[in-house]
Design a protein around this motif. Structure first.
Motif, PDB file in Angstrom:
ATOM      1  N   ALA A  86       0.837  -1.203   0.000  1.00  0.00           N
ATOM      2  CA  ALA A  86       0.000   0.000   0.000  1.00  0.00           C
ATOM      3  C   ALA A  86       0.869   1.249   0.000  1.00  0.00           C
ATOM      4  O   ALA A  86       0.580   2.218  -0.706  1.00  0.00           O
ATOM      5  N   ALA A  87       1.952   1.219   0.772  1.00  0.00           N
ATOM      6  CA  ALA A  87       2.846   2.385   0.839  1.00  0.00           C
ATOM      7  C   ALA A  87       3.501   2.651  -0.511  1.00  0.00           C
ATOM      8  O   ALA A  87       3.658   3.810  -0.917  1.00  0.00           O
ATOM      9  N   ARG A  88       3.892   1.608  -1.223  1.00  0.00           N
ATOM     10  CA  ARG A  88       4.494   1.783  -2.551  1.00  0.00           C
ATOM     11  C   ARG A  88       3.497   2.385  -3.525  1.00  0.00           C
ATOM     12  O   ARG A  88       3.835   3.268  -4.320  1.00  0.00           O
ATOM     13  N   PHE A  89       2.265   1.887  -3.477  1.00  0.00           N
ATOM     14  CA  PHE A  89       1.226   2.407  -4.370  1.00  0.00           C
ATOM     15  C   PHE A  89       0.979   3.885  -4.094  1.00  0.00           C
ATOM     16  O   PHE A  89       0.937   4.712  -5.013  1.00  0.00           O
ATOM     17  N   LEU A  90       0.835   4.240  -2.809  1.00  0.00           N
ATOM     18  CA  LEU A  90       0.559   5.626  -2.449  1.00  0.00           C
ATOM     19  C   LEU A  90       1.752   6.522  -2.754  1.00  0.00           C
ATOM     20  O   LEU A  90       1.575   7.680  -3.155  1.00  0.00           O
ATOM     21  N   TYR A  91       2.962   6.009  -2.572  1.00  0.00           N
ATOM     22  CA  TYR A  91       4.139   6.790  -2.937  1.00  0.00           C
ATOM     23  C   TYR A  91       4.117   7.111  -4.431  1.00  0.00           C
ATOM     24  O   TYR A  91       4.410   8.227  -4.855  1.00  0.00           O
ATOM     25  N   HIS A  92       3.750   6.114  -5.231  1.00  0.00           N
ATOM     26  CA  HIS A  92       3.715   6.305  -6.686  1.00  0.00           C
ATOM     27  C   HIS A  92       2.698   7.376  -7.081  1.00  0.00           C
ATOM     28  O   HIS A  92       3.011   8.280  -7.865  1.00  0.00           O
ATOM     29  N   ILE A  93       1.480   7.296  -6.549  1.00  0.00           N
ATOM     30  CA  ILE A  93       0.445   8.221  -7.020  1.00  0.00           C
ATOM     31  C   ILE A  93       0.605   9.622  -6.432  1.00  0.00           C
ATOM     32  O   ILE A  93       0.203  10.600  -7.059  1.00  0.00           O
ATOM     33  N   TYR A  94       1.204   9.721  -5.234  1.00  0.00           N
ATOM     34  CA  TYR A  94       1.327  11.033  -4.598  1.00  0.00           C
ATOM     35  C   TYR A  94       2.694  11.675  -4.797  1.00  0.00           C
ATOM     36  O   TYR A  94       2.915  12.796  -4.332  1.00  0.00           O
ATOM     37  N   ASP A  95       3.582  11.011  -5.500  1.00  0.00           N
ATOM     38  CA  ASP A  95       4.904  11.586  -5.738  1.00  0.00           C
ATOM     39  C   ASP A  95       4.768  12.928  -6.472  1.00  0.00           C
ATOM     40  O   ASP A  95       4.161  13.010  -7.533  1.00  0.00           O
ATOM     41  N   GLY A  96       5.299  13.977  -5.874  1.00  0.00           N
ATOM     42  CA  GLY A  96       5.258  15.301  -6.503  1.00  0.00           C
ATOM     43  C   GLY A  96       4.054  16.148  -6.168  1.00  0.00           C
ATOM     44  O   GLY A  96       3.926  17.271  -6.670  1.00  0.00           O
ATOM     45  N   ILE A  97       3.156  15.657  -5.304  1.00  0.00           N
ATOM     46  CA  ILE A  97       1.918  16.401  -5.036  1.00  0.00           C
ATOM     47  C   ILE A  97       2.178  17.741  -4.355  1.00  0.00           C
ATOM     48  O   ILE A  97       1.449  18.705  -4.566  1.00  0.00           O
ATOM     49  N   ASN A  98       3.232  17.827  -3.559  1.00  0.00           N
ATOM     50  CA  ASN A  98       3.527  19.103  -2.893  1.00  0.00           C
ATOM     51  C   ASN A  98       3.971  20.172  -3.888  1.00  0.00           C
ATOM     52  O   ASN A  98       3.873  21.371  -3.614  1.00  0.00           O
TER      53      ASN A  98
END
Length: 202
Positions: free
Chosen positions: A169-181
């Motif tokens: 789950a952490a890998r998936f969320l890292y992938h989709i939220y990478d760069g959101i800031n």
């Protein structure tokens, strides 16, 4: 995911995006800068949370979303055409939008120093996940499961979900939220839960 596209053989050609007002603060200037969307707000009695809807009538856009991306079938499956249309480095925005609308992130044993992380995306009981599975399998060796279940027998609520746990789950969320800031695209409620998990695991 929280949108609706009319059929192009109707007398009207409409696209609607609807969500909680607090979630859509970032998207309103994007839509109004691009073209003219009509805005309506629903609040008060019978509404659990204040909602805002963006609606536009545009024949050319409806036909594109219908014919080229097959978005009118999104309650049954997502078409391969979407991923073919989007450059690969934009795939994360598809996943981010889908997760913002139909996803959930949960911290189990939240008070613990090392809580368990669970995330899922839900849809109709007979939803075909095959195209999404093809693309989720490309994300950093993520393992997942698909479940079909009756959530409320009295109301007859049925769903299917694709579910990931812990480091998957952490890998998936890292992938989709990478760069959101930096890009500021998307809602923050679920992202904040993911950050809370990372802080507790640190």
């Amino acid at each position: 995911a929280d949108g609706w596209v009319s059929r192009p053989d109707k007398d009207y050609y409409q696209i609607m995006i609807k969500n909680q007002i607090t979630d859509t603060v970032w998207i309103q200037p994007v839509l109004t800068a691009a073209t003219k969307w009509n805005i309506s707000i629903k609040s008060g009695k019978g509404v659990r949370k204040d909602q805002i809807a963006f609606v536009i009538s545009d024949k050319q856009l409806v036909q594109f979303l219908h014919d080229e991306l097959e978005l009118h079938k999104k309650n049954e499956y997502f078409s391969e055409k979407i991923f073919q249309f989007l450059p690969e480095n934009f795939h994360r925005y598809f996943w981010r939008g889908l997760f913002d609308a139909d996803g959930g992130v949960y911290l189990i044993n939240r008070s613990s120093y090392t809580p368990n992380l669970v995330c899922d995306i839900s849809s109709n009981i007979n939803f075909d996940w095959s195209v999404l599975e093809t693309y989720i399998n490309k994300i950093d060796n993520i393992k997942y499961c698909i479940r079909r279940e009756i959530c409320n027998k009295k109301l007859g609520y049925k769903r299917s979900i694709i579910k990931m746990t812990d480091h998957h789950a952490a890998r998936f969320l890292y992938h989709i939220y990478d760069g959101i800031n930096k890009d500021k695209i998307g809602f923050t409620r679920k992202y904040i839960k993911y950050i809370t998990y990372l802080e507790k695991r640190a």
